[in-house]
Design a protein around this motif. Structure first.
Motif, PDB file in Angstrom:
ATOM      1  N   ALA A 142     -34.650 -19.170 114.381  1.00 43.38           N
ATOM      2  CA  ALA A 142     -36.009 -18.634 114.302  1.00 43.38           C
ATOM      3  C   ALA A 142     -36.115 -17.280 114.998  1.00 43.38           C
ATOM      4  O   ALA A 142     -36.926 -16.434 114.600  1.00 43.38           O
ATOM      5  CB  ALA A 142     -36.997 -19.617 114.922  1.00 43.38           C
ATOM      6  N   ASP A 184     -42.240 -12.502 109.379  1.00 41.77           N
ATOM      7  CA  ASP A 184     -42.732 -13.854 109.130  1.00 41.77           C
ATOM      8  C   ASP A 184     -41.785 -14.600 108.185  1.00 41.77           C
ATOM      9  O   ASP A 184     -41.150 -13.995 107.313  1.00 41.77           O
ATOM     10  CB  ASP A 184     -44.133 -13.809 108.503  1.00 41.77           C
ATOM     11  N   SER A 234     -44.871 -18.731 108.135  1.00 39.77           N
ATOM     12  CA  SER A 234     -44.431 -18.445 109.503  1.00 39.77           C
ATOM     13  C   SER A 234     -43.371 -19.454 109.912  1.00 39.77           C
ATOM     14  O   SER A 234     -43.186 -20.500 109.258  1.00 39.77           O
ATOM     15  CB  SER A 234     -45.606 -18.528 110.484  1.00 39.77           C
ATOM     16  N   ARG A 236     -43.700 -21.205 112.475  1.00 32.59           N
ATOM     17  CA  ARG A 236     -44.473 -22.372 112.899  1.00 32.59           C
ATOM     18  C   ARG A 236     -44.589 -23.371 111.760  1.00 32.59           C
ATOM     19  O   ARG A 236     -44.504 -24.590 111.971  1.00 32.59           O
ATOM     20  CB  ARG A 236     -45.860 -21.929 113.359  1.00 32.59           C
ATOM     21  N   ASP A 237     -44.786 -22.867 110.536  1.00 31.62           N
ATOM     22  CA  ASP A 237     -44.856 -23.749 109.369  1.00 31.62           C
ATOM     23  C   ASP A 237     -43.520 -24.455 109.149  1.00 31.62           C
ATOM     24  O   ASP A 237     -43.486 -25.640 108.792  1.00 31.62           O
ATOM     25  CB  ASP A 237     -45.233 -22.950 108.118  1.00 31.62           C
ATOM     26  N   ALA A 239     -41.342 -25.110 111.521  1.00 29.31           N
ATOM     27  CA  ALA A 239     -41.224 -26.069 112.616  1.00 29.31           C
ATOM     28  C   ALA A 239     -42.021 -27.335 112.329  1.00 29.31           C
ATOM     29  O   ALA A 239     -41.574 -28.455 112.642  1.00 29.31           O
ATOM     30  CB  ALA A 239     -41.680 -25.430 113.924  1.00 29.31           C
ATOM     31  N   ASP A 240     -43.202 -27.183 111.736  1.00 31.98           N
ATOM     32  CA  ASP A 240     -44.014 -28.360 111.399  1.00 31.98           C
ATOM     33  C   ASP A 240     -43.308 -29.240 110.371  1.00 31.98           C
ATOM     34  O   ASP A 240     -43.381 -30.475 110.442  1.00 31.98           O
ATOM     35  CB  ASP A 240     -45.374 -27.916 110.865  1.00 31.98           C
ATOM     36  N   ASP A 316     -42.218 -33.517 120.103  1.00 34.35           N
ATOM     37  CA  ASP A 316     -40.884 -32.927 120.121  1.00 34.35           C
ATOM     38  C   ASP A 316     -40.015 -33.474 121.249  1.00 34.35           C
ATOM     39  O   ASP A 316     -38.830 -33.733 121.059  1.00 34.35           O
ATOM     40  CB  ASP A 316     -40.993 -31.407 120.256  1.00 34.35           C
TER      41      ASP A 316
END
Length: 388
Positions: A142, A184, A234, A236-237, A239-240, A316
């Motif tokens: 990342a 991104d 992103s 973050r998306d 990671a989700d 996590d």
């Protein structure tokens, strides 16, 4: 369900779920297990199994689905356990498509993309893989991703490399994660045979020998905006999405321990020395007891994690602790099994060597022990030790 489920966790499954898992076990025992040593030694991918596995309807049988059309997480976990109990490569062959790639599309695609693609994934009519890691970036991908996607009118131009991508050479599309000009993350469903795409099988592996892990080069590959998963903008998306998949590695490690224990027990019962089976020797029984203890504790831990996550608890740190602890237990379990086999324990014929070697892949993927330990450490101290 299995003699290693000493506390009856499978009783939390519905009757339909238990029946489906019994069908899976019978299929694997007939169509995979007799040939595993041959396939492993030849590094041959048993991709033909996908047709039979799809026919079992492990993921799209209406009897298994809840009111939202989803599978219960506990069933998904036990399905992963059952696949890994047979063989890790067979597990990746199936789960890389139906768990990892399907989750990528379901969670990252627009409603229209999901409606079009999702029904075709569990049937293997539409096959894909998840291309995240790179030759120089694994856990740090990342923060250092080098694969670039540049917008050009109504399309995109992608350049970069991906490595260790399971099932790459046998997939219709590659779910490529790339960064745009603003840094991104974006994900594109790139056809494997698109101009500029090259997939080279990674050879010389001691683990996952039957999996076609791909070394992928993308050289000015042009895709349309329609081929971009519309709800990923992103890291973050990303990671989700990975959070949905995080328990899978722990279930896989638990299933591998169960397979190693059952193989070691069977070997000890048929191997004779000094006029009797070695299963009657004190030292062998002590090893078997430790193997069973590890597998039992691992199953308890991963069931607890799965139930907690379904109830909205367990994030996590809990996932990382579970993966790290079970991976440590896995290494000890498969080593004990190989020891029980003695000299025969290094021969693929008896399964013990296969579990022993494949454990190294599980120990590494979905975050190494060190990375998972740092995630736990950050949670319990409030201090991040990832960077100085």
């Amino acid at each position: 369900m299995t003699a290693t489920d000493l506390f009856g966790y499978c009783e939390e499954l519905t009757e339909a779920e238990r029946d489906k898992l019994a069908l899976l076990r019978a299929f694997l025992d007939e169509h995979a297990r007799p040939f595993l040593a041959q396939w492993w030694e030849a590094a041959e991918c048993p991709e033909h199994l996908r047709v039979g596995l799809a026919g079992l309807r492990l993921d799209d049988d209406p009897a298994l689905l809840d009111d939202t059309g989803r599978l219960r997480p506990l069933y998904v976990g036990f399905r992963g356990l059952e696949l890994a109990r047979c063989d890790l490569s067979v597990s990746v062959l199936y789960a890389g498509q139906v768990s990892m790639f399907r989750t990528l599309v379901r969670e990252g695609g627009s409603p229209e993309q999901v409606a079009e693609l999702d029904p075709r994934i569990p049937t293997f009519e539409y096959t894909g893989c998840f291309a995240l890691t790179e030759p120089d970036h694994g856990s740090d991908v990342a923060g250092g991703m080098e694969t670039q996607a540049r917008r050009e009118g109504d399309g995109w131009r992608i350049t970069g490399r991906k490595r260790w991508i399971g099932n790459a050479a046998i997939s219709d599309v590659i779910g490529v994660v790339a960064v745009d000009e603003s840094g991104d993350a974006k994900v594109f469903l790139v056809p494997r045979d698109a101009p500029g795409v090259s997939v080279q099988d990674i050879s010389g592996k001691i683990s996952l020998r039957m999996v076609r892990n791909g070394d992928i080069t993308l050289d000015d590959v042009v895709v349309s905006e329609r081929q971009r998963l519309q709800r990923i903008d992103s890291f973050r998306d990303i990671a989700d999405i990975l959070a949905f998949l995080r328990p899978d590695a722990a279930w896989t490690a638990t299933g591998t321990q169960i397979g190693a224990y059952e193989s070691a027990l069977a070997y000890a019962q048929r191997r004779r020395q000094f006029g009797r089976p070695i299963a009657g020797f004190q030292l062998v029984q002590e090893k078997l007891a430790r193997m069973l203890g590890n597998a039992t504790a691992s199953l308890a831990m991963v069931v607890g994690l799965t139930n907690a996550r379904e109830q909205g608890r367990g994030g996590d740190a809990e996932s990382a602790l579970t993966k790290a602890w079970i991976s440590d237990a896995l290494r000890e379990t498969v080593a004990l099994g190989r020891e029980i086999g003695g000299g025969e324990g290094i021969r693929v014929e008896h399964d013990l060597a296969r579990y022993f070697a494949d454990a190294e892949a599980i120990y590494t993927f979905e975050g190494t022990r060190e990375i998972n330990s740092l995630i736990v450490g950050r949670a319990i101290t409030g201090l991040s030790a990832f960077t100085r």
